[in-house]
Scaffold this active site. Structure first.
Site, PDB file in Angstrom:
ATOM      1  CE1 TYR A   1      -3.775   2.410   0.814  1.00 47.23           C
ATOM      2  CE2 TYR A   1      -2.405   3.145   2.648  1.00 47.23           C
ATOM      3  CZ  TYR A   1      -3.503   3.315   1.827  1.00 47.23           C
ATOM      4  OH  TYR A   1      -4.343   4.386   2.026  1.00 47.23           O
TER       5      TYR A   1
ATOM      6  CE  LYS B   1      -3.774   5.050  -1.402  1.00 44.32           C
ATOM      7  NZ  LYS B   1      -4.828   5.576  -2.305  1.00 44.32           N
TER       8      LYS B   1
END
Length: 303
Positions: free
Chosen positions: A171, A175
């Protein structure tokens, strides 16, 4: 409906729940016509349902706004292209794209399966790239035809992408990639009348209420709900509107009642020998530079 987005057409991905839903409702309240995209998956990306997107559309229409549902998979070329087509077919134009869709598959790195890495990269990073690509292609064609748009893109990064987050290597990497994509796209698309920015929100959603349960807990009745998703949406609405003219290539943190302009990598202390260092010299120089540098902020989950 009147408001700072009156008459603008906005597509919001992942708008069936959480932040995306809050953005869609806030945009509609400010007069936008909204394409509500959601695949209706579980928190880990499993399954699908048309229900969440249609529920938000129904909410917007009940309040007097205009909205249509789109349940295509924006991590595929056909799904992303159809998102743009839905806006054009339904409302005749597209003014803003809010990339928000995502899910989590958290693991410590040594336990992180390749499939979990690929799935998170696909929904967050590819799921930003493909809608952006097809929206940008449309806007470039408009500009070349003499109809330069006043277009906006708002991408969704995270504090995990800015600082890292323990147990979220996939993640955090995705991001962080979104920030890089935002900077490149802003530089490339400015000539065509497109402004592109990113937000790093903190709010209570399916993705955060378990991972950060204590921080995301709802307040007692009567207190300000700092982690309500709707706290982030006013900034998204403004960035989506013509009122944000001149703002592009920037990253904002948004949570509770706070908005922060994030200042990314900048040169810090430096040393130049004017010739090749030996390893020992390079190490000594690095130590001295680090002593003069600002200490990094801690990674999320490390105390």
């Amino acid at each position: 409906m009147t408001g700072i987005c009156a008459g603008r057409v906005v597509a919001v991905t992942g708008a069936g729940r959480g932040l995306g839903r809050a953005h869609a409702l806030a945009l509609a309240a400010e007069g936008a016509h909204v394409v509500v995209n959601d695949l209706g998956v579980a928190a880990d990306g499993a399954g699908s349902s048309a229900g969440p997107a249609q529920q938000v559309v129904d909410e917007i229409r009940a309040l007097g706004g205009q909205a249509v549902a789109h349940t295509g998979d924006i991590t595929t070329t056909d799904g992303a292209a159809s998102l743009i087509t839905t806006a054009l077919d339904s409302f005749g134009r597209l003014d803003t794209l809010v990339n928000n869709a995502g899910f989590l598959r958290d693991r410590m790195l040594v336990n992180l399966d390749e499939d979990d890495w690929d799935a998170v990269m696909r929904v967050h990073l590819k799921g930003h790239f493909l809608p952006l690509k097809h929206a940008a292609g449309h806007w470039r064609a408009e500009a070349k035809a003499g109809r330069t748009p006043d277009a906006r893109v708002i991408n969704t990064s995270s504090g995990a992408g800015l600082l890292g987050s323990v147990g979220q290597g996939n993640y955090s990497a995705a991001k962080a990639g979104i920030i890089g994509l935002t900077l490149v796209a802003a530089a490339e698309m400015g000539r065509y009348g497109v402004q592109i920015n990113a937000i790093a929100p903190a709010a209570r959603t399916r993705m955060t209420e378990q991972t950060f349960a204590e921080t995301m807990a709802a307040p007692t009745e009567g207190e300000f709900d700092a982690m309500a998703p709707g706290n982030v949406s006013p900034l998204v609405v403004w960035l989506s509107s013509a009122a944000s003219d001149g703002v592009t290539g920037r990253v904002f943190e948004a949570e509770a009642g706070r908005i922060t302009v994030m200042e990314g990598w900048r040169p810090g202390p430096t040393a130049d020998k004017g010739a090749r260092w030996t390893p020992a010299e390079a190490g000594e120089a690095a130590r001295k530079l680090l002593a003069d540098a600002e200490p990094p902020q801690p990674v999320y989950g490390v105390r």
